[in-house]
Scaffold this active site. Structure first.
Site, PDB file in Angstrom:
ATOM      1  N   CYS A 139      -5.401   3.682   1.515  1.00 15.29           N
ATOM      2  CA  CYS A 139      -6.554   2.990   2.103  1.00 15.29           C
ATOM      3  C   CYS A 139      -7.621   3.996   2.536  1.00 15.29           C
ATOM      4  O   CYS A 139      -7.512   4.605   3.601  1.00 15.29           O
ATOM      5  CB  CYS A 139      -6.092   2.137   3.286  1.00 15.29           C
ATOM      6  N   CYS A 142      -9.470   3.128   5.743  1.00 17.78           N
ATOM      7  CA  CYS A 142      -8.656   3.362   6.957  1.00 17.78           C
ATOM      8  C   CYS A 142      -8.571   4.854   7.277  1.00 17.78           C
ATOM      9  O   CYS A 142      -8.667   5.255   8.427  1.00 17.78           O
ATOM     10  CB  CYS A 142      -7.235   2.847   6.763  1.00 17.78           C
ATOM     11  N   ASP A 143      -8.349   5.673   6.269  1.00 14.60           N
ATOM     12  CA  ASP A 143      -7.955   7.063   6.536  1.00 14.60           C
ATOM     13  C   ASP A 143      -8.959   8.127   6.085  1.00 14.60           C
ATOM     14  O   ASP A 143      -8.781   9.299   6.391  1.00 14.60           O
ATOM     15  CB  ASP A 143      -6.588   7.327   5.871  1.00 14.60           C
TER      16      ASP A 143
HETATM   17  C1  LIG Z   1      -1.229   3.405   4.740  1.00 11.74           C
HETATM   18  C2  LIG Z   1      -2.091   2.327   5.329  1.00 11.74           C
HETATM   19  C3  LIG Z   1      -2.918   2.616   6.389  1.00 11.74           C
HETATM   20  C4  LIG Z   1      -3.711   1.625   6.933  1.00 11.74           C
HETATM   21  N1  LIG Z   1      -4.516   1.944   7.979  1.00 11.74           N
HETATM   22  C5  LIG Z   1      -5.307   1.000   8.515  1.00 11.74           C
HETATM   23  C6  LIG Z   1      -6.174   1.297   9.604  1.00 11.74           C
HETATM   24  O1  LIG Z   1      -6.233   2.431  10.086  1.00 11.74           O
HETATM   25  N2  LIG Z   1      -6.943   0.288  10.090  1.00 11.74           N
HETATM   26  C7  LIG Z   1      -6.932  -0.977   9.574  1.00 11.74           C
HETATM   27  O2  LIG Z   1      -7.640  -1.854  10.071  1.00 11.74           O
HETATM   28  N3  LIG Z   1      -6.133  -1.284   8.536  1.00 11.74           N
HETATM   29  C8  LIG Z   1      -5.327  -0.342   7.997  1.00 11.74           C
HETATM   30  N4  LIG Z   1      -4.539  -0.645   6.920  1.00 11.74           N
HETATM   31  C9  LIG Z   1      -4.601  -2.003   6.375  1.00 11.74           C
HETATM   32  C10 LIG Z   1      -3.776  -2.967   7.257  1.00 11.74           C
HETATM   33  O3  LIG Z   1      -2.480  -2.416   7.408  1.00 11.74           O
HETATM   34  C11 LIG Z   1      -3.702  -4.337   6.634  1.00 11.74           C
HETATM   35  O4  LIG Z   1      -5.001  -4.834   6.373  1.00 11.74           O
HETATM   36  C12 LIG Z   1      -2.989  -5.319   7.562  1.00 11.74           C
HETATM   37  O5  LIG Z   1      -1.721  -4.826   7.924  1.00 11.74           O
HETATM   38  C13 LIG Z   1      -2.832  -6.681   6.919  1.00 11.74           C
HETATM   39  O6  LIG Z   1      -2.178  -7.509   7.800  1.00 11.74           O
HETATM   40  P1  LIG Z   1      -1.374  -8.788   7.327  1.00 11.74           P
HETATM   41  O7  LIG Z   1      -0.836  -9.409   8.571  1.00 11.74           O
HETATM   42  O8  LIG Z   1      -2.185  -9.608   6.426  1.00 11.74           O
HETATM   43  O9  LIG Z   1      -0.188  -8.239   6.407  1.00 11.74           O
HETATM   44  P2  LIG Z   1       0.876  -7.054   6.529  1.00 11.74           P
HETATM   45  O10 LIG Z   1       0.575  -6.106   7.604  1.00 11.74           O
HETATM   46  O11 LIG Z   1       1.043  -6.574   5.147  1.00 11.74           O
HETATM   47  O12 LIG Z   1       2.208  -7.835   6.946  1.00 11.74           O
HETATM   48  C14 LIG Z   1       2.844  -8.713   6.059  1.00 11.74           C
HETATM   49  C15 LIG Z   1       4.093  -9.233   6.732  1.00 11.74           C
HETATM   50  O13 LIG Z   1       4.658 -10.265   5.939  1.00 11.74           O
HETATM   51  C16 LIG Z   1       6.063 -10.110   5.894  1.00 11.74           C
HETATM   52  N5  LIG Z   1       6.530 -10.806   4.710  1.00 11.74           N
HETATM   53  C17 LIG Z   1       6.212 -10.617   3.401  1.00 11.74           C
HETATM   54  N6  LIG Z   1       6.864 -11.496   2.615  1.00 11.74           N
HETATM   55  C18 LIG Z   1       7.613 -12.269   3.455  1.00 11.74           C
HETATM   56  C19 LIG Z   1       8.514 -13.362   3.260  1.00 11.74           C
HETATM   57  N7  LIG Z   1       8.788 -13.843   2.039  1.00 11.74           N
HETATM   58  N8  LIG Z   1       9.118 -13.898   4.347  1.00 11.74           N
HETATM   59  C20 LIG Z   1       8.859 -13.435   5.597  1.00 11.74           C
HETATM   60  N9  LIG Z   1       8.000 -12.428   5.848  1.00 11.74           N
HETATM   61  C21 LIG Z   1       7.403 -11.853   4.787  1.00 11.74           C
HETATM   62  C22 LIG Z   1       6.282  -8.607   5.911  1.00 11.74           C
HETATM   63  O14 LIG Z   1       7.587  -8.292   6.344  1.00 11.74           O
HETATM   64  C23 LIG Z   1       5.203  -8.189   6.915  1.00 11.74           C
HETATM   65  O15 LIG Z   1       5.712  -8.306   8.216  1.00 11.74           O
HETATM   66  C24 LIG Z   1      -3.702   0.310   6.383  1.00 11.74           C
HETATM   67  C25 LIG Z   1      -2.855   0.015   5.307  1.00 11.74           C
HETATM   68  C26 LIG Z   1      -2.048   1.000   4.785  1.00 11.74           C
HETATM   69  C27 LIG Z   1      -1.121   0.660   3.636  1.00 11.74           C
END
Ligand SMILES: Cc1cc2nc3c(=O)[nH]c(=O)nc-3n(C[C@H](O)[C@H](O)[C@H](O)COP(=O)(O)OP(=O)(O)OC[C@H]3O[C@@H](n4cnc5c(N)ncnc54)[C@H](O)[C@@H]3O)c2cc1C
Length: 315
Positions: A139, A142-143
């Site tokens: 990302c 992000c970084d």
């Molecule tokens: C390396 C990295 C660094 C990042 N740094 C930043 C940053 O500094 N700032 C920022 O704003 N964003 C950052 N991001 C982006 C940010 O992490 C995402 O935008 C955010 O986490 C998305 O949130 P979400 O809740 O949609 O999904 P996610 O955080 O992806 O969570 C998905 C959840 O769904 C669960 N899940 C999936 N399938 C199932 C299922 N079938 N049953 C039950 N549970 C399930 C998983 O276990 C997980 O808990 C970064 C991403 C990465 C990869």
């Protein structure tokens, strides 16, 4: 469907990233008594990163895993029933909706919030995994900031890779862009912008062999897949921009999505094509994919679910 139903809930939240926990906080406070299943990655994607500096409310920044523990604690304090477990199958044909957990029990839910995220695709190099969070990132938004004034590398050739390379070029001295073929998949306009940028250097027909560095990234070794010539590029960070995969496979039969698997929501809402099923976070957002946007859409989904349940007389 013949499976025995073990319980009935008003609101089932699938996923424990910023979207799921924010939905849980709002749904609990609205008294729709949500149950949240965490999935295989409790806390979501931020648990695999280090510093988060762009989430409002943390002036000094915060470690990703710590931030997600805070999200969980807040949801628990509001009364969310947080459980380990994976949604393995769904039946959204009729209400109440049916959700299979861990391939062993079925739950009935009057409303469902899908917040299962989108996983970044990785190259699969052991060094990429070892240095993940220590200069390896999926990302740039992000970084990238952490590598201001430094040289970085990015691998990928689609629109996102082009966009991220351009983003990095505004803060890094040189962006080394590694492209597997002799053409990019990115749209012509994006390619044009990349090629015109004087501090983006493109390596055509090239593939990374290893990310170099002991405790943090110090370089990348690539090879040219036509000439087999190897080369080491000294860089402080290695960005992987080869795409994301939304975690939406189990919903495919019922929920409208685009060809990549991102769930389609009705603009300005979290509503899907199935009334009573809502989607929030990265699983429905291929554009922004940030913690704060995921959290914002989690709030929308809980409010939409609460209104839906009230309309249907469940609440
Ligand atoms: C390396 C990295 C660094 C990042 N740094 C930043 C940053 O500094 N700032 C920022 O704003 N964003 C950052 N991001 C982006 C940010 O992490 C995402 O935008 C955010 O986490 C998305 O949130 P979400 O809740 O949609 O999904 P996610 O955080 O992806 O969570 C998905 C959840 O769904 C669960 N899940 C999936 N399938 C199932 C299922 N079938 N049953 C039950 N549970 C399930 C998983 O276990 C997980 O808990 C970064 C991403 C990465 C990869």
């Amino acid at each position: 469907m013949e499976q025995p139903i073990t319980e009935r809930v008003k609101c089932l939240i699938i996923g424990s990233g910023p979207a799921g926990y924010t939905a849980a906080i709002y749904a609990s406070r609205a008294n729709i008594k949500p149950i949240l299943y965490q999935g295989l990655e409790p806390g979501g994607q931020l648990t695999i990163t280090t510093d988060v500096e762009n989430y409002p409310g943390y002036p000094e920044g915060i470690q990703g895993p710590e931030m997600m523990v805070n999200f969980e604690k807040q949801a628990a304090r509001m009364g969310t029933d947080i459980r380990y477990g994976l949604a393995t199958k769904v039946d959204f044909l009729t209400t109440p909706f049916k959700i299979e957990i861990d391939e062993e029990k079925w739950i009935e839910a009057d409303s469902v919030i899908i917040s299962t995220g989108a996983s970044a695709k990785w190259l699969g190099l052991p060094s990429e995994q070892r240095l993940n969070g220590f200069g390896v990132s999926a990302c740039a938004v992000c970084d990238g900031f952490f590598f201001k004034g430094k040289e970085v590398a990015i691998v990928g050739a689609g629109d996102t890779a082009a966009e991220e390379a351009l983003y990095l070029s505004k803060m890094c001295t040189t962006v080394h862009m590694i492209v597997r073929k002799d053409v990019m998949r990115a749209s012509m306009i994006m390619q044009d912008r990349v090629l015109k940028k004087s501090n983006i250097k493109v390596y055509w027909n090239s593939e990374p062999d290893e990310v170099l560095g002991e405790n943090s990234v110090t370089g990348v070794r690539i090879h040219n897949n036509i000439t087999s010539q190897k080369q080491e590029i000294p860089v402080s960070a290695f960005f992987v921009a080869i795409g994301h995969k939304p975690n939406s496979d189990i919903f495919k039969e019922f929920i409208n999505m685009d060809e990549a698997g991102y769930i389609n929501t009705i603009p300005g809402s979290s509503k899907t094509n199935v009334e009573g099923v809502f989607a929030a976070g990265d699983v429905q957002d291929k554009t922004y994919r940030q913690a704060v946007t995921a959290a914002g859409s989690g709030c929308m989904a809980a409010l939409d679910a609460e209104r839906y349940l009230a309309e249907k007389g469940h609440h």
